[in-house]
Structures are given as structure tokens and as C-alpha cells.
Design a protein around this motif. Sequence first.
Motif, mmCIF file in Angstrom:
data_model
loop_
_atom_site.group_PDB
_atom_site.id
_atom_site.type_symbol
_atom_site.label_atom_id
_atom_site.label_comp_id
_atom_site.label_asym_id
_atom_site.label_seq_id
_atom_site.Cartn_x
_atom_site.Cartn_y
_atom_site.Cartn_z
ATOM 1 N N GLY A 165 -2.190 -4.951 -46.054
ATOM 2 C CA GLY A 165 -1.157 -5.185 -45.056
ATOM 3 C C GLY A 165 -1.556 -4.858 -43.637
ATOM 4 N N GLY A 166 -2.793 -4.408 -43.418
ATOM 5 C CA GLY A 166 -3.304 -4.267 -42.064
ATOM 6 C C GLY A 166 -3.920 -5.583 -41.628
ATOM 7 N N PHE A 167 -4.227 -5.699 -40.340
ATOM 8 C CA PHE A 167 -4.791 -6.966 -39.879
ATOM 9 C C PHE A 167 -5.924 -6.763 -38.885
ATOM 10 C CE2 PHE A 167 -1.117 -6.100 -37.139
ATOM 11 C CZ PHE A 167 -1.593 -6.319 -35.863
ATOM 12 N N TYR A 168 -6.909 -7.651 -39.002
ATOM 13 C CA TYR A 168 -7.992 -7.759 -38.033
ATOM 14 C C TYR A 168 -7.614 -8.848 -37.028
ATOM 15 C CZ TYR A 168 -10.808 -5.280 -41.539
ATOM 16 O OH TYR A 168 -11.289 -4.358 -42.437
ATOM 17 N N PHE A 169 -8.018 -8.666 -35.777
ATOM 18 C CA PHE A 169 -7.839 -9.745 -34.817
ATOM 19 C C PHE A 169 -8.957 -9.733 -33.787
ATOM 20 C CE2 PHE A 169 -5.509 -6.295 -32.737
ATOM 21 C CZ PHE A 169 -5.745 -6.472 -31.379
ATOM 22 N N THR A 170 -9.264 -10.913 -33.285
ATOM 23 C CA THR A 170 -10.281 -11.048 -32.254
ATOM 24 C C THR A 170 -9.636 -10.984 -30.873
ATOM 25 O OG1 THR A 170 -10.091 -13.467 -32.422
ATOM 26 C CG2 THR A 170 -11.878 -12.413 -33.648
ATOM 27 N N ASP A 171 -10.388 -10.442 -29.925
ATOM 28 C CA ASP A 171 -10.005 -10.497 -28.512
ATOM 29 C C ASP A 171 -11.117 -11.253 -27.793
ATOM 30 O OD1 ASP A 171 -9.353 -10.118 -25.819
ATOM 31 O OD2 ASP A 171 -8.464 -8.149 -26.217
ATOM 32 N N PHE A 172 -10.834 -12.497 -27.464
ATOM 33 C CA PHE A 172 -11.800 -13.381 -26.825
ATOM 34 C C PHE A 172 -12.122 -12.922 -25.410
ATOM 35 C CE2 PHE A 172 -13.115 -17.199 -24.551
ATOM 36 C CZ PHE A 172 -13.847 -17.928 -25.486
ATOM 37 N N GLY A 173 -11.171 -12.243 -24.771
ATOM 38 C CA GLY A 173 -11.320 -11.859 -23.378
ATOM 39 C C GLY A 173 -10.913 -12.994 -22.448
ATOM 40 N N LYS A 174 -11.165 -12.808 -21.162
ATOM 41 C CA LYS A 174 -10.842 -13.800 -20.146
ATOM 42 C C LYS A 174 -12.089 -14.162 -19.347
ATOM 43 C CE LYS A 174 -6.357 -14.305 -20.651
ATOM 44 N NZ LYS A 174 -5.774 -15.600 -21.059
ATOM 45 N N MET A 175 -12.142 -15.405 -18.902
ATOM 46 C CA MET A 175 -13.229 -15.873 -18.058
ATOM 47 C C MET A 175 -12.722 -16.051 -16.635
ATOM 48 S SD MET A 175 -15.262 -18.626 -20.433
ATOM 49 C CE MET A 175 -13.820 -19.669 -20.707
ATOM 50 N N ARG A 176 -13.525 -15.586 -15.684
ATOM 51 C CA ARG A 176 -13.207 -15.755 -14.274
ATOM 52 C C ARG A 176 -14.301 -16.574 -13.606
ATOM 53 N NH1 ARG A 176 -11.615 -11.190 -16.503
ATOM 54 N NH2 ARG A 176 -13.750 -10.420 -16.438
ATOM 55 N N GLU A 224 -6.111 -31.039 -16.004
ATOM 56 C CA GLU A 224 -6.118 -32.252 -16.815
ATOM 57 C C GLU A 224 -7.475 -32.933 -16.722
ATOM 58 O OE1 GLU A 224 -3.739 -36.460 -16.891
ATOM 59 O OE2 GLU A 224 -2.536 -34.624 -16.727
ATOM 60 N N LYS A 225 -7.993 -33.350 -17.880
ATOM 61 C CA LYS A 225 -9.268 -34.047 -17.944
ATOM 62 C C LYS A 225 -9.165 -35.141 -18.993
ATOM 63 C CE LYS A 225 -14.235 -33.330 -18.725
ATOM 64 N NZ LYS A 225 -15.284 -32.333 -19.049
ATOM 65 N N ASN A 226 -9.429 -36.360 -18.574
ATOM 66 C CA ASN A 226 -9.365 -37.516 -19.477
ATOM 67 C C ASN A 226 -8.007 -37.608 -20.187
ATOM 68 O OD1 ASN A 226 -12.082 -38.136 -18.860
ATOM 69 N ND2 ASN A 226 -12.814 -36.763 -20.472
ATOM 70 N N GLY A 227 -6.957 -37.263 -19.452
ATOM 71 C CA GLY A 227 -5.617 -37.363 -20.001
ATOM 72 C C GLY A 227 -5.210 -36.210 -20.891
ATOM 73 N N HIS A 228 -6.089 -35.221 -21.068
ATOM 74 C CA HIS A 228 -5.794 -34.081 -21.921
ATOM 75 C C HIS A 228 -5.763 -32.808 -21.085
ATOM 76 C CE1 HIS A 228 -7.576 -36.226 -25.736
ATOM 77 N NE2 HIS A 228 -6.435 -36.723 -25.340
ATOM 78 N N LEU A 229 -4.905 -31.868 -21.462
ATOM 79 C CA LEU A 229 -4.913 -30.564 -20.824
ATOM 80 C C LEU A 229 -6.121 -29.770 -21.301
ATOM 81 C CD1 LEU A 229 -1.177 -29.413 -20.921
ATOM 82 C CD2 LEU A 229 -2.520 -30.007 -18.901
ATOM 83 N N GLN A 230 -6.832 -29.146 -20.371
ATOM 84 C CA GLN A 230 -7.992 -28.321 -20.680
ATOM 85 C C GLN A 230 -7.807 -26.944 -20.055
ATOM 86 O OE1 GLN A 230 -10.755 -29.380 -22.467
ATOM 87 N NE2 GLN A 230 -9.834 -31.389 -22.819
ATOM 88 N N VAL A 231 -8.391 -25.934 -20.693
ATOM 89 C CA VAL A 231 -8.326 -24.573 -20.164
ATOM 90 C C VAL A 231 -9.302 -24.441 -19.007
ATOM 91 C CG1 VAL A 231 -8.673 -22.137 -20.677
ATOM 92 C CG2 VAL A 231 -7.626 -23.633 -22.385
ATOM 93 N N ALA A 232 -8.835 -23.877 -17.891
ATOM 94 C CA ALA A 232 -9.671 -23.631 -16.723
ATOM 95 C C ALA A 232 -10.010 -22.140 -16.646
ATOM 96 C CB ALA A 232 -8.945 -24.079 -15.457
ATOM 97 N N ARG A 233 -11.039 -21.815 -15.908
ATOM 98 C CA ARG A 233 -11.392 -20.413 -15.701
ATOM 99 C C ARG A 233 -10.324 -19.728 -14.856
ATOM 100 N NH1 ARG A 233 -17.893 -20.597 -14.306
ATOM 101 N NH2 ARG A 233 -18.545 -21.609 -16.256
ATOM 102 N N GLY A 234 -10.176 -18.421 -15.111
ATOM 103 C CA GLY A 234 -9.194 -17.660 -14.345
ATOM 104 C C GLY A 234 -7.948 -17.381 -15.154
ATOM 105 N N THR A 235 -7.016 -16.687 -14.550
ATOM 106 C CA THR A 235 -5.755 -16.340 -15.204
ATOM 107 C C THR A 235 -4.599 -16.718 -14.291
ATOM 108 O OG1 THR A 235 -5.881 -14.098 -14.295
ATOM 109 C CG2 THR A 235 -6.746 -14.430 -16.522
ATOM 110 N N PRO A 236 -3.451 -17.076 -14.869
ATOM 111 C CA PRO A 236 -2.286 -17.410 -14.039
ATOM 112 C C PRO A 236 -1.728 -16.181 -13.340
ATOM 113 C CG PRO A 236 -1.690 -17.363 -16.357
ATOM 114 C CD PRO A 236 -3.179 -17.211 -16.311
#
Length: 287
Positions: free
Chosen positions: A112-123, A58-70
Motif C-alpha cells: 500500500g505504499g507507492f513509488y513515484f518519479t520526480d522528473f523535475g523542471k527544465m528552464r 503550439e507546433k504542427n497543430g499540437h500543444l507541446q511542452v515548452a521550457r520554463g514554468t508558468p
Amino acid sequence: MPNGDVALVEIERGTVSRVTCAGLVSVVANVGGGPNGMAVGPDGDLYVCNNGGFLWHEKNGHLQVARGTPDTYTTGSIQKVNATTGTWKTLYDRCGDVPLRGPNDIVFDALGGFYFTDFGKMRARDRDLGCVYYAQADGSGIVEVIHPILAPNGLALSPDGRELYVAETDTSRVWAFEVIAPGIVAHDKSAAPHGGRCVCNLPGYQRLDSMAVQANGDLCIATLITGRISVVSPTDGLLRQVQLPDPDTTNICFGGPDMRTAFVTLSGSGLLVATPWASAGLPPNFY
């Protein structure tokens, strides 16, 4: 949706949800992990990019994404959700021997096919290189289209389907790739390591998220930090920016009878807002 409702994902709650015209929210499906981007497919089902889950602080009352994975994270995936029954299944969690790390956003082509991005994960000390994939809606095949690319997030196709646009979050750059055939793009290695043409590079510290396309071909890109929608011409670069009341402005789509209503997700404050838009949006394939 056909009746005017808006379907969206709630990353932290792990759901695909529906918002009625009256603003009432209901859960369509509990898909777990981190549902991120979503599009309607040729069969009317919802196709979800699931990043596998985030760590939050939590930052400034808002949820923020942190580095790492659950601790529950195993891999990312593409999920197919029936919007009526809420039943769902996993279509893809890898491309060959390469696991999907953090699928982010998705767009269907006219076939009918689809493109998608894979952002990856940050550690804490390293991060994944991103990727763009192309897959079949029936689960029969997936191929790598662009690699490496840094933090690919939003993506879209031009109105004629001949160009694929990809937004990099951390560089605030938008890249264009010529589509030669479904799942195949041209790579001009003299332009950039991944072969894309740089359409736009926003000044200062701004981060790009998801995007939609106007009927005239201009791109409307949710822009983090500054909390704006950046309107970008594929040929002339940044045209203007529309201010929103949340630095975590994350996505935009168009609806209404004339496609002149913009629906925008404000993730910091947890709001879906609607606002009139000066130019008509391009109806997605299978809208």
C-alpha cells in the motif's frame, strides 16, 4: 475502473477525468497545476502526481511542452482524489526540506505504499536532477529512494515486487533496481552513478514515457517521437515495438475481463484509444 470506465489525467486542463465505455468524457476533479501520472490506491482513491504546471506552445497543430514554468507554479505535489465525490487534498509537496519539483508517474506496491518519479523542471539554461521517492498512502511519511537520475518518467514493479523499473525520458534507458524492503533499493555504484542496472537503451532518437507490465513480466513503455509502445524484457532488452498513430504516445494500461485490452493515451491528438494486446497485462495492486 471496476465498471470498465477509464480514469485519466488531462495535464493542460488540470483535471482528473473519466472516460466511459461509450467514449464520453466527464471531469472527476479539477486539481489544477499539471496532473501527470495516476494510480488507484488501497482505499480506492486516485493518487495523482501533479507536476505543478507546464508552459505550452503550439507546433504542427499540437500543444507541446515548452521550457520554463508558468507564473502560477510554486511546487509539485502528490494529491489524493476521491473518484466518487471529486474532493481532493494534497498529501505531499516536499520530502523533508526538498520541495517536489515535477512529480510524474506512480506505482503502488502490495503493502500500500507507492513509488513515484520526480522528473523535475527544465528552464532556459538549466534543469533539475530527477529523483524517485517512496511514500505512505495516508500521508504519514516520504523518503528519497534514488538520486540523482536524469529525467525519470515511467516506473513499474515486477510481478513479484522485487524489482523497480524506471524509464529515463531523454536517454531512452530503462533501469532496474532490486527492492530490498519497501522504499529501499540496492545501489550497485559500479553499474551506474545511481546504482541501477541498465535493462534497455533504445537506438536513435526515441524518448521514453510511462509504462505498464505484462503478466509475464515484460515492460510495455510508451515511446515518444516514434509514437510506439516498446515491449522490453527485463533480461533480454527490446523485443518489439507496436506502432501508434501519434508521436506523442505517452501512457498505457491494461483492462478488460482478460486484461488483454491495452488503453493508450495519444497526447498530441488528445485521444484515448483501445486495442487488443497479444499478451495479458498484469493487474496493478488494488486494481
